[in-house]
Design a protein around this motif. Structure first.
Motif, mmCIF file in Angstrom:
data_model
loop_
_atom_site.group_PDB
_atom_site.id
_atom_site.type_symbol
_atom_site.label_atom_id
_atom_site.label_comp_id
_atom_site.label_asym_id
_atom_site.label_seq_id
_atom_site.Cartn_x
_atom_site.Cartn_y
_atom_site.Cartn_z
ATOM 1 N N UNK A 194 -10.489 30.347 -4.185
ATOM 2 C CA UNK A 194 -10.975 28.961 -4.229
ATOM 3 C C UNK A 194 -9.798 28.032 -4.507
ATOM 4 N N UNK A 195 -9.686 26.973 -3.716
ATOM 5 C CA UNK A 195 -8.597 26.014 -3.924
ATOM 6 C C UNK A 195 -9.067 24.613 -3.573
ATOM 7 N N UNK A 196 -8.389 23.636 -4.140
ATOM 8 C CA UNK A 196 -8.713 22.231 -3.913
ATOM 9 C C UNK A 196 -7.741 21.591 -2.924
ATOM 10 N N UNK A 197 -8.236 20.585 -2.212
ATOM 11 C CA UNK A 197 -7.388 19.706 -1.404
ATOM 12 C C UNK A 197 -7.764 18.272 -1.755
ATOM 13 N N UNK A 198 -6.768 17.486 -2.188
ATOM 14 C CA UNK A 198 -6.964 16.063 -2.418
ATOM 15 C C UNK A 198 -5.843 15.316 -1.715
ATOM 16 N N UNK A 199 -6.079 14.052 -1.422
ATOM 17 C CA UNK A 199 -5.044 13.298 -0.713
ATOM 18 C C UNK A 199 -5.250 11.798 -0.908
ATOM 19 N N UNK A 200 -4.214 11.049 -0.530
ATOM 20 C CA UNK A 200 -4.268 9.583 -0.523
ATOM 21 C C UNK A 200 -4.797 9.039 -1.851
ATOM 22 N N UNK A 201 -4.106 9.437 -2.912
ATOM 23 C CA UNK A 201 -4.472 8.948 -4.244
ATOM 24 C C UNK A 201 -4.188 7.457 -4.353
ATOM 25 N N UNK A 202 -3.015 7.035 -3.886
ATOM 26 C CA UNK A 202 -2.623 5.613 -3.916
ATOM 27 C C UNK A 202 -2.859 5.002 -5.299
ATOM 28 N N UNK A 203 -2.176 5.581 -6.278
ATOM 29 C CA UNK A 203 -2.353 5.128 -7.651
ATOM 30 C C UNK A 203 -1.867 3.690 -7.822
ATOM 31 N N UNK A 204 -2.672 2.904 -8.539
ATOM 32 C CA UNK A 204 -2.370 1.484 -8.758
ATOM 33 C C UNK A 204 -2.556 1.140 -10.242
ATOM 34 N N UNK A 205 -1.516 1.344 -11.068
ATOM 35 C CA UNK A 205 -1.633 1.001 -12.495
ATOM 36 C C UNK A 205 -1.741 -0.503 -12.741
ATOM 37 N N UNK A 206 -1.461 -1.295 -11.712
ATOM 38 C CA UNK A 206 -1.535 -2.751 -11.833
ATOM 39 C C UNK A 206 -2.877 -3.286 -11.309
ATOM 40 N N UNK A 207 -3.863 -2.436 -11.336
ATOM 41 C CA UNK A 207 -5.173 -2.759 -10.774
ATOM 42 C C UNK A 207 -5.790 -3.999 -11.413
ATOM 43 N N UNK A 208 -6.178 -4.917 -10.564
ATOM 44 C CA UNK A 208 -6.916 -6.109 -10.964
ATOM 45 C C UNK A 208 -7.972 -6.349 -9.897
#
Length: 446
Positions: free
Chosen positions: A33-47
């Motif tokens: 069993x394994x995971x696939x994730x993608x396109x996180x596009x983290x935004x710590x400046x989220x408003x």
């Protein structure tokens, strides 16, 4: 007497059911069993109230406490706030604490970061957060177009300090664990990851080179993509490296998964080509030659739940399958999602995948992001496994059944119901001002 026979029958049925549960449990224990994730596009400046053109990014100030309480997990049209990444990884962890490995399909950093240090900070924060949730799990990362110092830019056949920075970051977290991985990664962003005591190999590619948006130079006077005739036949030697890896994998009888960010093929969204044919034609020919070794291609980039089938010219049967993972980021109007895959114990067949998602509107309203099963691919399309043959069958269903196509279209953007607030609020309110107040409380305005 009849009651006796009924009691015996129920006992036998219960025994059979228990035996079936044990067999099912044993099968799940044997499966990989394994995971696939993608396109996180983290935004710590989220408003959430920043202009849409900024992807809801406010680098000069802070979002109000009220707006963060109203939309804590992000909005359609916005990149992922840290709370959404944490909720996603928590959902994965609650589902399976010890997966065999995790494949990350690229685009760790948010869109439109104004400088190199910010992009590296996003990569670092997202990578460290993933490692905190899964401290002992093998992570196999890829780079996306937003993970470079400028979108779609990478110098051909030129070492860069940028790749050194990323290699050092990922080596410190165990994502690049060997000198060989670091060496090929520094050459072009590609590397091989032997897994499960070398029962499976993942070959990570940097498909940015092949994109129709790729820029080999960073000329601020012209942001136009580099014409394919100005690019070498094999940028940074990646295709030659890939062929060598496939030759060895076939000789060793080890199955291979290919992982890359931008897949080849056509984009139905704007009816464009994802790769230059200069690269897609030799790539397709190479991977189809080794279709008996490659068990799966994992792609991303479109933020949507899609797939691509690879066929030899003139053939009506597919021999390659690219599964494109929907995004964590809801910026392009998809609900955030991740996938859990299962493979046979010898890793030579991918059996199934389960797509999990969070209804971001509901999560914001309730103040809790709970990931739920959206669908299981075997049951959704009545196929025995994840293979080119099975997905040929899926295409046939899409062509022949409007009902199946409608379901597929809903899943494409991960059960996102466009502008749901407009429909629901119009059912509730006669006054336009009340209607607008109602719809403003939802996070599906895009």
């Amino acid at each position: 007497m009849a009651f006796y026979y009924i009691a015996v029958l129920w006992a036998l049925l219960a025994l059979a059911a228990a035996h079936g549960e044990k067999r099912s449990e044993q099968a799940s224990q044997d499966a990989i069993a394994f995971f696939h994730i993608s396109d996180i596009h983290l935004n710590p400046y989220y408003d959430p109230h920043a202009p849409p053109a900024t992807y809801c990014k406010n680098v000069k100030g802070k979002a109000s406490a009220l707006s963060l309480r109203q939309f804590p997990y992000g909005k359609f049209g916005c990149d992922s706030p840290p709370a959404l990444l944490n909720a996603t990884l928590r959902g994965m962890q609650q589902l399976l604490e010890d997966p065999a490995f995790i494949v990350v399909g690229g685009d760790w950093a948010g869109h439109g970061m104004p400088n190199q240090s910010m992009v590296l900070a996003m990569l670092s924060e997202a990578s460290h957060t993933l490692r905190a949730f899964f401290p002992d799990t093998v992570v196999v990362p890829a780079l996306g177009n937003n993970d470079f110092t400028d979108d779609y830019h990478y110098p051909v056949n030129t070492p860069t300090a940028w790749m050194n920075d990323i290699a050092s970051l990922w080596a410190s977290l165990g994502f690049l664990s060997t000198p060989q991985q670091r060496s090929s990664f520094l050459k072009g962003g590609y590397f091989a990851a032997p897994l499960l005591n070398d029962r499976l190999r993942i070959l990570v590619l940097n498909s940015l080179f092949y994109s129709t948006s790729f820029r080999a130079t960073n000329d601020s006077s012209s942001w136009a993509p580099t014409p394919p005739e100005e690019l070498p036949a094999d940028p940074n030697g990646q295709l030659a490296w890939l062929e060598g890896q496939l030759v060895h994998a076939r000789a060793d009888d080890v199955p291979v998964i290919l992982s890359f960010h931008i897949p080849p093929g056509c984009d139905a969204w704007d009816e464009s080509s994802m790769w230059h044919e200069k690269f897609s034609v030799p790539f397709d020919a190479l991977v189809l030659e080794y279709h008996d070794t490659i068990v799966l291609h994992l792609g991303a980039h479109s933020h949507a739940d899609e797939f691509r089938l690879l066929r030899k010219p003139g053939s009506e049967s597919s021999e390659g399958l690219i599964l494109m993972n929907p995004a964590v980021s809801p910026v392009f109007n998809n609900n955030p999602a991740f996938r859990l895959f299962t493979a046979t114990s010898d890793a030579k067949s991918i059996e199934n995948y389960y797509q999990y998602y969070v209804d971001i509107v509901k999560a914001n309203q309730e103040g809790e992001a709970v990931f739920e099963l959206e669908y299981e691919v075997q049951k959704a399309y009545q196929v025995p496994d994840i293979s080119p043959v099975s997905f040929d069958n899926v295409v046939g269903q899409l062509q022949q059944s409007t009902a199946v196509y409608d379901q597929w279209l809903m899943r494409k953007y991960v059960s996102h119901a466009p502008k749901r607030s407009r429909q629901v609020c119009s059912l509730l309110h006669q006054s336009l001002s009340d209607y607008r107040k109602c719809s403003a409380l939802w996070s599906d305005q895009v």
